[in-house]
Scaffold this motif. Sequence first.
Motif, PDB file in Angstrom:
ATOM      1  N   GLN A  98     -82.979  14.872 -25.066  1.00 30.25           N
ATOM      2  CA  GLN A  98     -82.887  14.414 -26.444  1.00 30.25           C
ATOM      3  C   GLN A  98     -83.368  15.489 -27.434  1.00 30.25           C
ATOM      4  O   GLN A  98     -82.722  15.745 -28.441  1.00 30.25           O
ATOM      5  CB  GLN A  98     -83.744  13.142 -26.582  1.00 30.25           C
ATOM      6  N   SER A 140     -76.553  15.309 -25.745  1.00 31.23           N
ATOM      7  CA  SER A 140     -77.578  14.937 -24.771  1.00 31.23           C
ATOM      8  C   SER A 140     -76.965  14.427 -23.467  1.00 31.23           C
ATOM      9  O   SER A 140     -77.681  14.207 -22.500  1.00 31.23           O
ATOM     10  CB  SER A 140     -78.530  13.899 -25.361  1.00 31.23           C
ATOM     11  N   GLN A 141     -75.639  14.240 -23.444  1.00 33.02           N
ATOM     12  CA  GLN A 141     -75.000  13.838 -22.186  1.00 33.02           C
ATOM     13  C   GLN A 141     -74.684  15.024 -21.293  1.00 33.02           C
ATOM     14  O   GLN A 141     -74.283  14.848 -20.145  1.00 33.02           O
ATOM     15  CB  GLN A 141     -73.713  13.056 -22.478  1.00 33.02           C
ATOM     16  N   MET A 189     -65.391  17.252 -17.001  1.00 29.98           N
ATOM     17  CA  MET A 189     -65.524  15.961 -17.667  1.00 29.98           C
ATOM     18  C   MET A 189     -64.139  15.358 -17.918  1.00 29.98           C
ATOM     19  O   MET A 189     -63.165  16.091 -18.076  1.00 29.98           O
ATOM     20  CB  MET A 189     -66.234  16.133 -19.029  1.00 29.98           C
ATOM     21  N   ARG A 225     -63.841  12.360 -22.948  1.00 33.27           N
ATOM     22  CA  ARG A 225     -65.224  12.721 -23.252  1.00 33.27           C
ATOM     23  C   ARG A 225     -65.299  14.126 -23.854  1.00 33.27           C
ATOM     24  O   ARG A 225     -66.103  14.392 -24.743  1.00 33.27           O
ATOM     25  CB  ARG A 225     -66.108  12.633 -22.004  1.00 33.27           C
ATOM     26  N   GLN A 227     -76.090  12.496 -29.589  1.00 31.33           N
ATOM     27  CA  GLN A 227     -75.818  11.676 -28.409  1.00 31.33           C
ATOM     28  C   GLN A 227     -74.818  12.377 -27.476  1.00 31.33           C
ATOM     29  O   GLN A 227     -74.996  12.396 -26.258  1.00 31.33           O
ATOM     30  CB  GLN A 227     -75.285  10.315 -28.888  1.00 31.33           C
ATOM     31  N   GLN A 228     -73.794  12.976 -28.051  1.00 34.90           N
ATOM     32  CA  GLN A 228     -72.802  13.685 -27.241  1.00 34.90           C
ATOM     33  C   GLN A 228     -73.431  14.875 -26.515  1.00 34.90           C
ATOM     34  O   GLN A 228     -73.175  15.104 -25.343  1.00 34.90           O
ATOM     35  CB  GLN A 228     -71.652  14.188 -28.128  1.00 34.90           C
ATOM     36  N   LEU A 248     -66.792  15.093 -27.563  1.00 34.76           N
ATOM     37  CA  LEU A 248     -67.781  16.149 -27.792  1.00 34.76           C
ATOM     38  C   LEU A 248     -67.273  17.134 -28.833  1.00 34.76           C
ATOM     39  O   LEU A 248     -67.957  17.442 -29.817  1.00 34.76           O
ATOM     40  CB  LEU A 248     -68.075  16.863 -26.461  1.00 34.76           C
TER      41      LEU A 248
END
Lengths: 198, 198
Positions: free
Chosen positions: B23, B16-17, A36, A40, B13-14, A44
Motif C-alpha cells: 500500500q 498495489s495489486q 495478467m 486487468r 489500488q491498481q 492498470l
Amino acid sequence: MDAYSGQMTRLIQQLSQLPGIGQKTAQRLAFYIISMPEDRVESLSSAIIGAKQKIRLCSCCGNLSDSELCPICADPDRDKRTIMVVETPRDLAAYEKTQKYTGVYHVLHGAIDPQRGIGPSDIRLKELMSRLQGDVDEVIIATNSTLEGETTAMYISRLVKQAGIKVSRIASGVPVGGDLENIDEVTLLRALNGRVEL
Amino acid sequence: MDAYSGQMTRLIQQLSQLPGIGQKTAQRLAFYIISMPEDRVESLSSAIIGAKQKIRLCSCCGNLSDSELCPICADPDRDKRTIMVVETPRDLAAYEKTQKYTGVYHVLHGAIDPQRGIGPSDIRLKELMSRLQGDVDEVIIATNSTLEGETTAMYISRLVKQAGIKVSRIASGVPVGGDLENIDEVTLLRALNGRVEL
C-alpha cells in the motif's frame, strides 16, 4: 542486441524509471504484467493515464480531487472552522487514516526552504490567508518536524496570529511504541520540554 | 470515505495489486506518477498495454517476441545447431547477459512438477523434440538447479539421447565469489563431486 522483444524492453525501461524500482524489480513487474489477464492490464494502464489527466487540486484546500471540491471540503459534516495545515496530500491522507480529525485541511504543496530558494510565495500561503477571511476558529499547523517544516510553521503562526485567529502546532515527542534508546536526542529533548503534568 | 480523489484511490489500488508493491509503495508511486510530465505518463501507460497486446511467443524457441521469430532466432549469426533449454524467458535473458553464448534457446515455460500436476505435456517439450528433427549438434540443459529443474533435465536428457544427439547439463557448484561457509551442504557436495582436475 536485446534478448527480449522490443515491447518488453520498452516496458522494463519505463517501469525502471519509477522511484525505488530498479532493473530487477522492473523486469519482475514486466513479466507479471504480461501474464495478467488483458482486462486487468487495461485497468492498470487506464488508471495511470486517468489519474494524470483527471486529477486536479481542490479549489478550496489544495487536496487532490477529481472535481472542483475534494471529498473532504464537499462533506457537510466536516467542521469548516478548524483548518489543519499540511505540506502534502500524503500528510493529509496520513491524518485522515486516524479517522478522528473532523476539521478540514489546507495543503501547502511544499514548505519554506530558503536554501532551495522556496519562499512563502511558492507555497499555497496566499490561499490559506484568504480562507482566514471567513469564519475560522483555529488553524492547526501540521507541517513536518523538519527544519523546513518548522520554519514554515513559525512563519504561518505569525500571520495567523496577526489575523486574530487561534493557532496551534501538533505535538512533537517520542512516537507511541517508540523505544527510547532508538530515538534521536533532538526528539528526546523535545519530548522532555513538551512534558505534560499528570 | 476516501481522502484522495477517486482517480487517485483507483491508481493506488491498481498499483498495489502488483507483486511486491504494498500500500505504501503504491501510494508513493501514484504520487510520483501524477507529478510526471504528461508525455512520460502516456509512455508508461502505453508501454504497459502495448506489451500485453503485442508480445507473443517466438514460433521457434518460445522466447517473448514482437514478431514471428524472436531477435535471437532471427539472427543469422547465432549457431542454430546448439540449443540451450531453459525454463523461462528470464533464464534466457540471464544467459544472454553473459554475451558469451552464441547458440540458440528453447524456452520450456515451466518444469515438470508431478506434485503440482505439471507433466511433460504441459511444457514446450513436443516443440523441442520437433526442432531436433533438424540439424542439431548439442542440447544444453539449463533448467534450474531445483527438484523440478533436475527432474525436467533428467527427462529431457533421456529423450535427446534417444534421438542420437549430444546432451549436456550446465555445471552446478559453488557460485563465483561465493563464501564456502555460507553455502548449503547440497551445493558443497555437488561442487565436490563435480570437481575438475587442474
